[in-house]
Design a protein around this motif. Structure first.
Motif, mmCIF file in Angstrom:
data_model
loop_
_atom_site.group_PDB
_atom_site.id
_atom_site.type_symbol
_atom_site.label_atom_id
_atom_site.label_comp_id
_atom_site.label_asym_id
_atom_site.label_seq_id
_atom_site.Cartn_x
_atom_site.Cartn_y
_atom_site.Cartn_z
ATOM 1 N N LEU A 32 -1.005 3.577 -2.565
ATOM 2 C CA LEU A 32 -2.447 3.597 -2.809
ATOM 3 C C LEU A 32 -3.078 4.767 -2.082
ATOM 4 O O LEU A 32 -2.650 5.149 -0.989
ATOM 5 N N LEU A 80 3.984 11.738 0.241
ATOM 6 C CA LEU A 80 4.920 12.867 0.257
ATOM 7 C C LEU A 80 6.348 12.374 0.065
ATOM 8 O O LEU A 80 7.138 12.981 -0.670
ATOM 9 N N CYS A 103 0.794 -1.233 0.000
ATOM 10 C CA CYS A 103 0.000 0.000 0.000
ATOM 11 C C CYS A 103 0.824 1.280 0.000
ATOM 12 O O CYS A 103 0.325 2.329 -0.398
ATOM 13 N N ARG A 116 2.924 9.839 -11.891
ATOM 14 C CA ARG A 116 2.021 8.705 -11.634
ATOM 15 C C ARG A 116 2.806 7.418 -11.403
ATOM 16 O O ARG A 116 2.474 6.625 -10.522
ATOM 17 N N ALA A 117 3.849 7.225 -12.189
ATOM 18 C CA ALA A 117 4.652 6.009 -12.014
ATOM 19 C C ALA A 117 5.342 6.019 -10.649
ATOM 20 O O ALA A 117 5.415 4.999 -9.965
ATOM 21 N N ILE A 158 4.342 7.271 -7.882
ATOM 22 C CA ILE A 158 3.450 7.012 -6.740
ATOM 23 C C ILE A 158 2.564 5.788 -6.980
ATOM 24 O O ILE A 158 1.613 5.544 -6.233
ATOM 25 N N ALA A 159 2.892 5.001 -7.995
ATOM 26 C CA ALA A 159 2.048 3.840 -8.309
ATOM 27 C C ALA A 159 2.036 2.834 -7.164
ATOM 28 O O ALA A 159 1.107 2.036 -7.036
ATOM 29 N N GLU A 201 3.160 11.577 -16.323
ATOM 30 C CA GLU A 201 3.320 10.123 -16.349
ATOM 31 C C GLU A 201 4.368 9.659 -15.339
ATOM 32 O O GLU A 201 4.218 8.653 -14.661
ATOM 33 N N TYR A 237 -6.405 10.221 -6.932
ATOM 34 C CA TYR A 237 -5.033 10.660 -7.249
ATOM 35 C C TYR A 237 -4.949 11.988 -8.004
ATOM 36 O O TYR A 237 -3.851 12.509 -8.190
ATOM 37 N N VAL A 238 -6.081 12.525 -8.447
ATOM 38 C CA VAL A 238 -6.046 13.699 -9.323
ATOM 39 C C VAL A 238 -5.276 14.844 -8.684
ATOM 40 O O VAL A 238 -4.343 15.394 -9.260
#
Ligand code: FES
Ligand code: FES
Lengths: 761, 161
Positions: free
Chosen positions: B135, B109, B47, B128-129, B131-132, B125, B141-142
């Protein structure tokens, strides 16, 4: 001053503490001499307990208390039906049902002790499928369920813990009048709320015998009442506190963990902490109930819906819990935001030997709307109509009746649908199709406003104000929004208002943070309390300024006669005057109970009261499906919601985006897989497949505001609806993309490939 | 198992603690040092709520043994603010509404910090990667992604100015 604070996107008041890691969640608390607790779960899904021997565990050094059902009062509790027990008595009804619990110096010692408890079971035939459980010869899960108390006129038989039938119009006439009758069965899967903070409790008895429980609960007052009930002590002896909550989404309503921790604290005379691990979360909390939904809908050739017959079978798991209310609610909401003159809905909530299912953001409505909106597309296709055009013919309007007797008010579905269609380029994308891509719509409404809220609002000597409320800010920004409402009504800056919440000793009753109700109900109570305070401030100021109350105004921390802002007195002076001269501090009260103007329709065994108001929304999803792998990629979601009025647009948008994220998990990847022993086979966040940042589509969130005059500043709230609309829209988009309809959630890659394969033979 | 004495360097301070060899860094931080800003969401590495920086790299502290972190630099959420001033990431998270329940926030953070320390101008991108593995159930996540991109910008400005 109207509009000064309301409608402002202010950062949440609690976010600085959370950003620096100084927000204490329940599991972060520690007290002198605190013990750690562990629960022993049943090894069978259905069995009689013939003997429990705890002597070895009790003798283990470090163990301070071991409890079984013998240590708890013989009380059954529950929201609708009092069928639940804290610790299994005589029999167990699901795998991992709590049978015993241990408090020890540390977690390792507690776990070791669990292994030393000997439980002898006589296994009983178990039933996991609700349809099987409904058969007359099915194994009975609750032998004496007729002895359980229900809090509503309840119809029960066999393993059916609730049967309800409600209707309006005349279904037979409707069926006879229909030109086309479409029948479908839809199935939804059990899903877990997967809040990131696992359940946690700390229980502590003080020297006077008063119990204080810190709990990760959404409803402190419900926890307080339930604890008093299960421990058989007065409510004055129970205090429940929540400091911060790491998400709940309906999964943190039921207070049974608190009861177990409290029993251990009493027996050991030490503070006790009980924190669930992720495995326990998946095995023994209250995930969303799976449903089977049968819909039979009759339409005229011109596209008008005339009749719907709905049958909802809800899987309760081992105890009725919220699955019962969800099943009833789904039976009504399956009408969708449409006019249906003749409708009959039956709900069956059925015991099975699985974990007791509860509710998750939407209370039965996401399941119902997936089915209803899927069938809308099926019918549109049969009629040769565009899905949007077919919906447009049938959209509900103010005053339309639901089978529960509720009349829809503040209906704005036409506006949300139109806006969504424009923003998403619906017509253009339907006409110019791209291979492998699809677009789909999900229209929905749900209720807001239920049960009681009350608050106190107090002035301080420096002219600031403090709200005392029983809600818990579960991450929605509720506390910030309530402060905004008070500040707006009082006419003072937001920083002059603070809030104390989530503590039963500090605030008057509030049902709590559930069911899209806080803005509507608590918001109204806060506004009324602020009006009360303002009236008192003005009374004092009128005397001081030798003016009429009606001529007074408040602004810039002053109260003054309209037109002469330089001649006023400061709010602080008035507060001090009240405190020292007028006989005491200024304390305002507000209470609110949204009582609808209609009665519940006579039906059978319907457990819910009508709601005062409704919220409406439309999502349109665009997806791309890889026909070789079955993978769905959601490209874009346009989400349009009318929430009456956005008190804090930033918080509202963020909540909508989060709902979309959860909705995507529901429709595409998430499911709890149970094996034939009732064991969850994927009890980790990895195998269960919660969406990550990489799974999110482009989101376009649009807020419409059609104020409800019964709501505070018109604001109705938003909580559940985004998660209700999104799955329906995505399911329709996937069907549009692949040309085949899958009637069972989630729409996994395997199912899509299988559907494509069958379609091509 | 015998306890071992180890030295942990957390947020610039040095601690000597006695731990069983099987204790995770997460437990050591939370239970021994009382740094409860780091959260436990799963204890299985799934997580990301327990993310901390170990020698500048984002790791799941539930998957690291405390004794393996001995003598290494650990940064937790409590160490992000410097001299009473929040890190631009913290400011951006607050400002952009990226914090709802806040349970994922400390881990988020730190994953974000590890990214920005390595890559001053990440693309969406890349954010996003990065913090993939963290969860978040509340935000979709926006706003988190937005906040990280905004923090990158403000850091870059600060660096240049
Ligand atoms: S607690 Fe470490 S990854 Fe979840
Ligand atoms: S803010 Fe709640 S999990 Fe991310």
């Amino acid at each position: 001053m109207e509009g000064a604070v309301i409608g402002q996107s202010v950062p949440r008041l609690d976010s600085p503490a959370k950003a620096i890691g100084k927000a204490d969640f329940t599991a972060d608390l520690r007290f002198q001499g605190m013990l750690q607790a562990k629960i022993l779960g049943s090894k069978h899904a259905h069995a009689r307990i013939s003997h429990i021997d705890t002597t070895l565990a009790e003798r283990l050094p470090g163990v301070q208390a071991v409890i079984t059902a013998k240590d708890a009062p013989a009380v059954r509790y529950g929201v609708y039906l009092k069928d639940e027990v804290l610790l299994a008595r005589e029999k167990v009804c699901y795998l991992e049902e709590p049978v015993a619990a241990v408090a020890a110096v540390d977690e390792d010692c507690a776990s070791e002790a669990l292994a030393l408890i000997r439980v002898e079971y006589e296994p009983l035939p178990a039933v996991f499928d609700p349809l099987e459980a409904m058969q007359p010869d099915a194994a009975l899960i609750h032998q004496d369920s007729s002895s359980y108390k229900a809090v509503f006129p309840s119809v029960r038989y066999g393993n059916v813990c609730m049967y309800t039938r409600i209707e309006h119009g005349n279904v037979e006439e409707g069926l006879a009048a229909a030109d086309l009758i479409v029948e479908d069965t839809f199935c939804t899967q059990p899903v877990h709320q997967c809040y990131l903070e696992p359940h946690a409790v700390v229980a502590l008895f003080d020297a006077s015998g008063k119990l204080t429980v810190w709990s990760s609960t959404q409803q402190v007052f419900v926890s307080q009442a339930t604890l008093a009930e299960v421990l058989q002590i007065p409510m004055t002896k129970v205090r429940v506190i929540n400091t911060y909550l790491g998400g709940g989404f309906g999964g943190k309503l039921n207070p049974w963990l608190e009861g177990i921790a409290a029993l251990l604290a009493r027996k050991s005379a030490r503070p006790v902490k009980l924190v669930f691990n992720r495995l326990e979360e998946f095995m023994a909390t209250q995930p969303r109930a799976p449903f089977i939904i049968e819909l039979k809908t009759g339409v005229k050739r011109d596209g008008r819906i005339v009749v719907r017959v709905a049958k909802i079978i809800g899987d309760a798991g081992a105890y009725a819990d919220h699955a019962l209310g969800e099943t009833a609610q789904a039976a009504v909401r399956v009408q969708g935001p449409y006019k249906i003159p003749h409708m009959r809905a039956e709900g069956f909530c059925v015991y099975t030997n699985k974990v007791n299912f509860g509710c998750y953001r939407g209370y039965g409505v996401p399941q119902a709307v997936f089915a209803a909106e899927s069938q809308m597309d099926i019918i549109a296709e049969r009629l040769g109509l565009d899905p949007l055009a077919f919906r447009a013919i049938n959209l509900a309007e103010d005053g339309d009746l639901l089978p529960s007797g509720e009349r829809l008010r503040c209906v704005s579905i036409k506006e949300t649908m139109q806006t969504a269609a424009e923003r998403a380029d619906w017509m253009e994308k339907r006409v110019n199709k791209v291979a492998g891509r699809g677009i789909g719509i999900g229209n929905a409404y749900t209720n807001t406003g239920m049960l009681a809220s009350s608050v106190f609002l107090r002035s301080n000597e420096d002219g600031t104000f403090q709200i005392f409320s029983g809600v818990v800010d579960i991450g929605t920004g509720a506390n910030t929004i309530l402060c905004q409402i008070a500040a707006e009504e009082l006419g003072v800056p937001l920083e002059d208002v603070s809030i104390v919440s989530g503590d039963t000793d500090m605030a008057p009753y509030d049902l709590g943070s559930i069911a899209t109700r806080v803005t509507y109900d608590t918001g109204n109570a806060v506004r009324l309390a602020a009006m009360d305070v303002k009236r008192q401030l003005f009374e004092i100021a009128a005397k001081r300024l030798e003016a009429n109350i009606e001529d007074l105004e408040i602004g810039h921390r002053h109260i003054y006669v309209k037109g002469s802002p330089d001649k006023g007195v400061t709010v602080a002076e008035i507060c001090q005057h009240g405190l020292y001269v007028e006989g005491g501090p200024i304390v305002g009260r507000g209470k609110f109970l949204g009582v609808p103007s209609f009665k519940t329709q006579p039906g059978e065994g319907y457990p819910l009261d009508p709601y005062p108001s409704f919220i409406f929304g439309t999502h349109i999803a665009e997806v791309e499906v890889d026909k070789d792998t079955g993978q769905v990629k959601v490209l874009r979601i346009v989400a349009v919601h009318d929430l009456g009025r956005a008190i804090n647009p930033l918080a509202a948008m963020a909540q909508i985006e989060g709902g979309i994220g959860q909705g995507l998990g529901y429709v595409l990847t998430e499911r709890m897989i149970f094996n034939e022993e009732g064991r969850v086979l994927n009890p980790t966040l990895l195998d269960y497949k919660v969406p990550t940042a990489l799974d999110m589509p482009q989101m376009e969130v649009v807020i419409l505001e059609y104020p409800d005059e019964l709501a505070p500043f018109g604001a109705k709230g938003i909580g559940e609806l985004p998660q209700i609309c999104a799955p329906a829209a995505v399911a329709n988009a996937v069907a549009d993309a692949i040309g085949v309809r899958i009637r069972e959630l989630p729409l996994t890659a395997e199912k899509i490939l299988e559907a494509l394969r069958q379609d091509s033979v | 198992m015998a306890k071992q004495q180890i030295r942990l360097k957390v947020n610039g301070e040095t601690y000597e603690i006695l731990v069983e060899p099987y204790i995770t860094l997460l437990e050591a931080l939370r239970e021994e040092l009382r740094l409860t800003g780091t959260k436990k969401g799963c204890d299985l590495g799934d997580c990301g709520t327990c993310t901390v920086l170990l020698e500048g790299k984002a790791v799941n502290s539930c998957l690291v043994l405390a004794i393996d972190a001995r003598d290494k630099e650990v940064t937790t959420v409590e160490g992000l603010a410097q001299g009473g001033k929040m890190h631009p990431l913290q400011e951006a998270f607050i400002e952009h509404g990226a914090i709802q329940c806040g349970y994922c926030t400390p881990g988020m953070l730190l994953s974000a910090k590890a990214l920005l320390d390595m890559n001053e101008h990440p693309s969406e991108e890349e954010v996003r990667a990065a913090i993939a593995g963290n969860l978040c159930r509340c935000t979709g996540y926006v706003r988190i992604v937005e906040a990280i991109l905004a923090a990158a910008e403000s850091l870059a400005r600060r660096g240049n100015g």
